[in-house]
Design an enzyme around this catalytic site. Structure first.
Site, PDB file in Angstrom:
ATOM      1  CB  SER A 108      -0.949  -0.019   1.116  1.00 30.49           C
ATOM      2  OG  SER A 108      -0.273  -0.030   2.543  1.00 30.49           O
ATOM      3  CG  HIS A 161      -3.008  -0.655  -2.587  1.00 25.52           C
ATOM      4  ND1 HIS A 161      -3.185   0.719  -2.311  1.00 25.52           N
ATOM      5  CD2 HIS A 161      -3.315  -1.336  -1.566  1.00 25.52           C
ATOM      6  CE1 HIS A 161      -3.499   0.862  -1.043  1.00 25.52           C
ATOM      7  NE2 HIS A 161      -3.650  -0.448  -0.843  1.00 25.52           N
ATOM      8  CD  GLU A 181      -3.755   3.253  -5.194  1.00 28.78           C
ATOM      9  OE1 GLU A 181      -3.488   4.471  -5.375  1.00 28.78           O
ATOM     10  OE2 GLU A 181      -3.264   2.906  -4.087  1.00 28.78           O
ATOM     11  CG  ASN A 223      -2.642   4.117   1.938  1.00 31.81           C
ATOM     12  OD1 ASN A 223      -3.722   4.345   2.626  1.00 31.81           O
ATOM     13  ND2 ASN A 223      -2.292   2.674   1.363  1.00 31.81           N
TER      14      ASN A 223
END
Length: 296
Positions: free
Chosen positions: A118, A139, A151, A189
């Site tokens: 992540s 991800h 992702e 993130n």
């Protein structure tokens, strides 16, 4: 692609295995712990039972999904036939680099190597292999069987062909892949973690309590879950690890983890996984505010 190896039977790993298996792929779920494998398979079975109860699938679908998954305790055995490996181990750079060194030695030459990291650099992970053009980030979001986003992160050397293959593969899973570039935290993130960290700072500074902060964000910003509850759901140790990766990568104070978060992780208060974080999940008790000792 027919055979998908998934490394790690934890929350993300078993969710990824479930998703591929339900889509008809043969999945080799790998974990060094027999206990973790058993727990992971039990989680998949329970999640499938929920889907049957909601009439999203039938009992035959459930049994086919489970039959598509086999378990292994060694990487060498589990990846022999893999067309794709998805690594979903703990968010620890040394662990991931070690795994990818093993994958380089054990996987067939055509195998694409993906990581569910992540925040950690895909380029750095790819550099320990002899096939950096075949290393990519996938991800997934938690819970994997439900969340649509994946992702897709290109490393510096990731080829266009591999990127296209993984984008199309993600669509066959019913996901929406979004291609992003290889910077710390990627997109999800890089935006989410500073918000969670700022929420923890607000609690640490006494601006408001746990439930108050979460209520403001749920009712005022239409978030389905408050940021402190979400941090518990993700795992406070995971949040801390991601923030550290971004802080090291950008050298920007805005990514520095709040001292409260650091203290809670050191005390073993990791959220749902440990039974207590900003809320208390033990013994089916209703959510309670975190103990004042961690606010000191």
């Amino acid at each position: 692609m027919k055979n998908i190896a998934v490394i790690g039977a934890g929350t993300m790993g078993n969710g990824i295995a479930h998703t591929f298996a339900q889509s008809g792929f043969k999945v080799q779920l790998i974990d060094i712990s027999e206990v973790s494998l058993k727990k992971g398979m039990e989680t998949i079975s329970k999640n499938l039972d929920r889907m049957v109860a909601k009439e999203k699938i039938n009992e035959t679908d459930k049994n086919k999904t489970l039959a598509n998954i086999s378990t292994f305790t060694t990487i060498a055995e589990g990846v022999k036939l893999a067309d794709l490996v998805v690594e979903a181990a703990t968010e620890n750079i040394d662990l991931k680099l070690n795994i990818f060194k093993q994958l380089e030695a054990a996987c067939p030459s055509h195998t694409i190597l993906a990581t569910n990291t992540s925040s950690i650099s895909i380029t750095q992970i790819a550099a320990v292999t002899q096939r950096p053009e075949m290393v990519i980030g996938m991800h997934f979001m938690n819970p994997v069987p439900i969340m649509k986003l994946v992702e897709i992160i290109r490393g510096y050397n990731t080829s266009n062909e591999v990127t296209h293959t993984i984008m199309e593969l993600s669509k066959t899973l019913g996901k929406v892949p979004v291609e992003v570039n290889d910077y710390p935290g990627f997109v999800a993130n890089r935006i989410l973690m500073p918000m969670l960290n700022e929420s923890i700072e607000a609690l640490y500074n006494g601006v408001a309590g746990v439930e108050e902060i979460d209520t403001v964000m749920k009712l005022g910003m239409a978030h389905p879950m408050g940021p402190l509850q979400l941090a518990d759901f993700i795992g406070l140790d995971v949040c801390l690890s991601i923030l550290n990766v971004m802080y090291d990568g950008f050298k920007n104070p805005k990514y520095a983890p709040c001292p409260l978060l650091v203290n809670m992780v050191q005390a073993g208060k990791l959220g749902i996984k440990s039974g207590e974080g900003f809320y208390d999940y033990s013994e089916n008790r209703k959510a309670e505010k975190v103990s004042k000792q961690f606010l000191k």
